[in-house]
Enzyme design. Structure first.
Site, PDB file in Angstrom:
ATOM      1  N   ASP A   1      -3.342  45.216  14.109  1.00  0.00           N
ATOM      2  CA  ASP A   1      -4.622  45.652  13.534  1.00  0.00           C
ATOM      3  C   ASP A   1      -4.688  47.175  13.624  1.00  0.00           C
ATOM      4  O   ASP A   1      -4.822  47.729  14.718  1.00  0.00           O
ATOM      5  CB  ASP A   1      -5.806  45.053  14.303  1.00  0.00           C
ATOM      6  CG  ASP A   1      -6.010  43.567  14.055  1.00  0.00           C
ATOM      7  OD1 ASP A   1      -5.070  42.903  13.575  1.00  0.00           O
ATOM      8  OD2 ASP A   1      -7.111  43.072  14.366  1.00  0.00           O
TER       9      ASP A   1
ATOM     10  N   LYS B   1     -11.053  39.740   7.923  1.00  0.00           N
ATOM     11  CA  LYS B   1     -11.428  39.557   9.327  1.00  0.00           C
ATOM     12  C   LYS B   1     -12.758  40.241   9.604  1.00  0.00           C
ATOM     13  O   LYS B   1     -12.920  41.435   9.356  1.00  0.00           O
ATOM     14  CB  LYS B   1     -10.341  40.121  10.254  1.00  0.00           C
ATOM     15  CG  LYS B   1     -10.665  39.982  11.748  1.00  0.00           C
ATOM     16  CD  LYS B   1      -9.484  40.414  12.599  1.00  0.00           C
ATOM     17  CE  LYS B   1      -9.845  40.447  14.084  1.00  0.00           C
ATOM     18  NZ  LYS B   1      -8.698  40.841  14.937  1.00  0.00           N
TER      19      LYS B   1
ATOM     20  N   LYS C   1     -10.144  44.242   7.511  1.00  0.00           N
ATOM     21  CA  LYS C   1     -10.978  43.938   8.676  1.00  0.00           C
ATOM     22  C   LYS C   1     -12.166  44.885   8.700  1.00  0.00           C
ATOM     23  O   LYS C   1     -12.029  46.078   8.413  1.00  0.00           O
ATOM     24  CB  LYS C   1     -10.125  44.074   9.947  1.00  0.00           C
ATOM     25  CG  LYS C   1     -10.869  43.905  11.267  1.00  0.00           C
ATOM     26  CD  LYS C   1      -9.890  44.010  12.436  1.00  0.00           C
ATOM     27  CE  LYS C   1     -10.609  44.068  13.775  1.00  0.00           C
ATOM     28  NZ  LYS C   1      -9.668  44.183  14.916  1.00  0.00           N
TER      29      LYS C   1
END
Length: 223
Positions: free
Chosen positions: A91, A182, A153
């Site tokens: 991430d 996400k 995300k």
């Protein structure tokens, strides 16, 4: 149909003062509840990888976290080092300052450099939506779709706000039905998790995974 919340959850501990004992507990909870992954800072990837060896729970590492403002080469190196240490997902945080400065090509190159070092390891790109306009959210989502990253995300959970339903909907509408979205930051109970899933999230980043799967209310201070 009953939602399998556990399969959505990246069980997360990213606090600066997180101890090794707390990371081990995070991993034990993830195994017990069959969460999809744990999400930790790169320095704790070896510990998490050791604790989760032989289980179905994946190890996710954040990169360039939480500001995203470091050198591109440093981000790319950190991603590769985390993967070498046992990370199975990455991430990364975009350079929001570059985006707001109109340095679109540099933002894209930053993401691409990390993606290239990830090879087959899924990459999630953190936008920090609380700092962006809708136009900027769309811009980065389109960029990520072009670069064939695995997920976009919403948030680090360390800025001015976390995931919002309207941002998740916008991200899903932009990237289409296949790419991952996400939702992370301020998802602390089952109702909020369900709202994000209905908005289009396919993964939930939270420190409140146990509360979500048990239907309880987590502490308001959690990730």
């Amino acid at each position: 149909m009953t939602t399998n919340y556990a399969h959505y959850i990246d069980h997360t501990l990213l606090a600066m003062d997180a101890t090794e004992a707390q990371i081990i507990k995070l991993c034990e909870e993830a195994k017990q509840h069959h969460f999809y992954a744990v999400c930790v800072n790169s320095g704790y990837v070896p510990v998490a990888a050791q604790q989760l060896a032989g289980s179905s729970v994946k190890v996710c590492s954040v990169i360039g976290f939480p500001l995203g403002a470091g050198l591109t080469a440093a981000k790319a190196f950190e991603a590769q080092a985390a993967i070498n240490a046992g990370a199975q997902e990455i991430d990364m945080v975009i350079n929001v300052g570059w985006l707001k400065s109109g340095k679109i090509a540099d933002v894209k190159a930053d993401i691409k450099a990390v993606r290239d070092n990830c090879a087959a390891t899924p990459l999630k790109v953190i936008l920090e939506t609380c700092l962006l306009s809708d136009e900027q959210i769309v811009q980065v989502c389109e960029m990520c779709r072009e670069l064939d990253v695995a997920f976009v995300k919403t948030s680090t959970g360390f800025s001015t706000g976390g995931a919002k339903e309207e941002h998740v909907k916008l991200m899903r509408a932009t990237v289409g039905p296949v790419m991952g979205v996400k939702a992370s930051g301020a998802v602390r109970d089952r109702a909020t998790a369900e709202t994000m899933i209905q908005a289009g999230a396919t993964r939930i980043g939270t420190s409140s995974g146990v509360a979500i799967v048990s239907g309880q209310q987590a502490a308001a201070s959690g990730y």
